[in-house]
Design a protein around this motif. Structure first.
Motif, PDB file in Angstrom:
ATOM      1  N   MET A   1      49.621  47.112  26.365  1.00  0.00           N
ATOM      2  CA  MET A   1      50.957  47.542  26.764  1.00  0.00           C
ATOM      3  C   MET A   1      51.917  46.381  26.586  1.00  0.00           C
ATOM      4  N   ILE A   2      53.001  46.639  25.862  1.00  0.00           N
ATOM      5  CA  ILE A   2      53.942  45.570  25.521  1.00  0.00           C
ATOM      6  C   ILE A   2      55.308  45.945  26.083  1.00  0.00           C
ATOM      7  N   ASP A   3      55.731  45.235  27.109  1.00  0.00           N
ATOM      8  CA  ASP A   3      57.010  45.518  27.766  1.00  0.00           C
ATOM      9  C   ASP A   3      57.422  44.280  28.535  1.00  0.00           C
ATOM     10  N   ASP A   4      58.724  43.983  28.571  1.00  0.00           N
ATOM     11  CA  ASP A   4      59.175  42.794  29.303  1.00  0.00           C
ATOM     12  C   ASP A   4      59.495  43.101  30.755  1.00  0.00           C
ATOM     13  N   ASP A   5      59.245  44.332  31.203  1.00  0.00           N
ATOM     14  CA  ASP A   5      59.474  44.716  32.602  1.00  0.00           C
ATOM     15  C   ASP A   5      58.135  44.713  33.335  1.00  0.00           C
ATOM     16  N   PRO A   6      57.894  43.728  34.216  1.00  0.00           N
ATOM     17  CA  PRO A   6      56.597  43.641  34.899  1.00  0.00           C
ATOM     18  C   PRO A   6      56.314  44.853  35.784  1.00  0.00           C
ATOM     19  N   TYR A   7      57.369  45.488  36.312  1.00  0.00           N
ATOM     20  CA  TYR A   7      57.160  46.673  37.143  1.00  0.00           C
ATOM     21  C   TYR A   7      56.519  47.793  36.334  1.00  0.00           C
ATOM     22  N   ILE A   8      57.012  48.019  35.129  1.00  0.00           N
ATOM     23  CA  ILE A   8      56.460  49.069  34.271  1.00  0.00           C
ATOM     24  C   ILE A   8      55.017  48.744  33.892  1.00  0.00           C
ATOM     25  N   LEU A   9      54.757  47.497  33.540  1.00  0.00           N
ATOM     26  CA  LEU A   9      53.401  47.105  33.178  1.00  0.00           C
ATOM     27  C   LEU A   9      52.433  47.325  34.335  1.00  0.00           C
ATOM     28  N   ASP A  10      52.835  46.924  35.537  1.00  0.00           N
ATOM     29  CA  ASP A  10      51.956  47.080  36.694  1.00  0.00           C
ATOM     30  C   ASP A  10      51.781  48.544  37.074  1.00  0.00           C
TER      31      ASP A  10
END
Length: 228
Positions: A1-10
């Motif tokens: 998963m590649i995203d700069d938003d840690p909330y979305i990743l978690d």
């Protein structure tokens, strides 16, 4: 998963874990994504478009040159132009934010199922025997009129690609994209490799029987019989 938003990743990591996924990797930049892809060889990629070091469309092209696994865009860019660009660069699905995490899981499962079926079908048919010549993807051998012919890997890949798409007009761009894994250029490269294949396959390369030129469009592989 590649995203700069840690909330979305978690959030997605939690949901995928509950759904039984065991090997989940996170990246917040294009550089991390490239490194993780090479290191972990994931079965699928979820990719945001707006990243701090590179846009996701550019990154998709780079990753597509490294892997053939499904790539799903997960992004706030919602215009039809953005979606078309994503698909044209090798994306397999396009999910817009805000999203339902369970829908993301469902789409990922659908892509994995489709990918597994495609892999099974590909493995089931790895030998193409037309009598006059036989191309074997497992052994990497090309047999022409009963004799093994020295055939470099890329030329064999190109021949197998033609065998997989008989009686279809294939553009040079399409061939270069699917065989070489690149998306721009390559016309001369394709022409050179087709010429070399004809020299190996054809009694008269200037008047080909198997790989024919369709002027202004590309090439067509004319199989003279259907395989079982």
């Amino acid at each position: 998963m590649i995203d700069d938003d840690p909330y979305i990743l978690d959030l997605l990591t939690t949901v995928f874990t509950k759904e039984g996924f065991q090997h989940i990797y996170q990246a917040s930049t294009g550089q991390e994504a490239t490194s993780q892809t090479i290191k972990n060889n994931p079965a699928i990629l979820l990719l945001d478009v707006m990243l701090p070091d590179v846009d996701g469309f550019t990154l998709c092209s780079r990753l597509r040159a490294q892997t053939s696994v499904p790539i799903l865009f997960l992004t706030a860019k919602t215009t039809d132009l953005d979606k078309l660009q994503g698909f044209s660069l090798g994306g397999d699905d396009y999910i817009t934010k805000p999203f339902n995490p369970l829908e993301v899981v469902a789409r990922v499962k659908a892509q994995l199922k489709r990918s597994k079926q495609a892999e099974t079908n590909h493995r089931a048919k790895t030998v193409y025997d037309y009598g006059y010549f036989t191309a074997d993807a497992n052994s990497g051998k090309l047999i022409v009129k009963g004799e093994q012919i020295d055939c470099p890997l890329l030329e064999l890949k190109l021949l197998l690609y033609f065998c997989e798409h008989p009686h279809q007009v294939l553009s040079k761009h399409q061939i270069y994209r699917d065989v070489w894994g690149e998306y721009y250029g390559g016309d001369n490269t394709v022409m050179v490799h087709v010429r070399r294949l004809r020299e190996k396959l054809e009694d008269d390369p200037s008047n080909p029987r198997w790989i024919k030129t369709v002027r202004g469009l590309g090439y067509i592989f004319e199989a003279d019989r259907e395989l079982p």
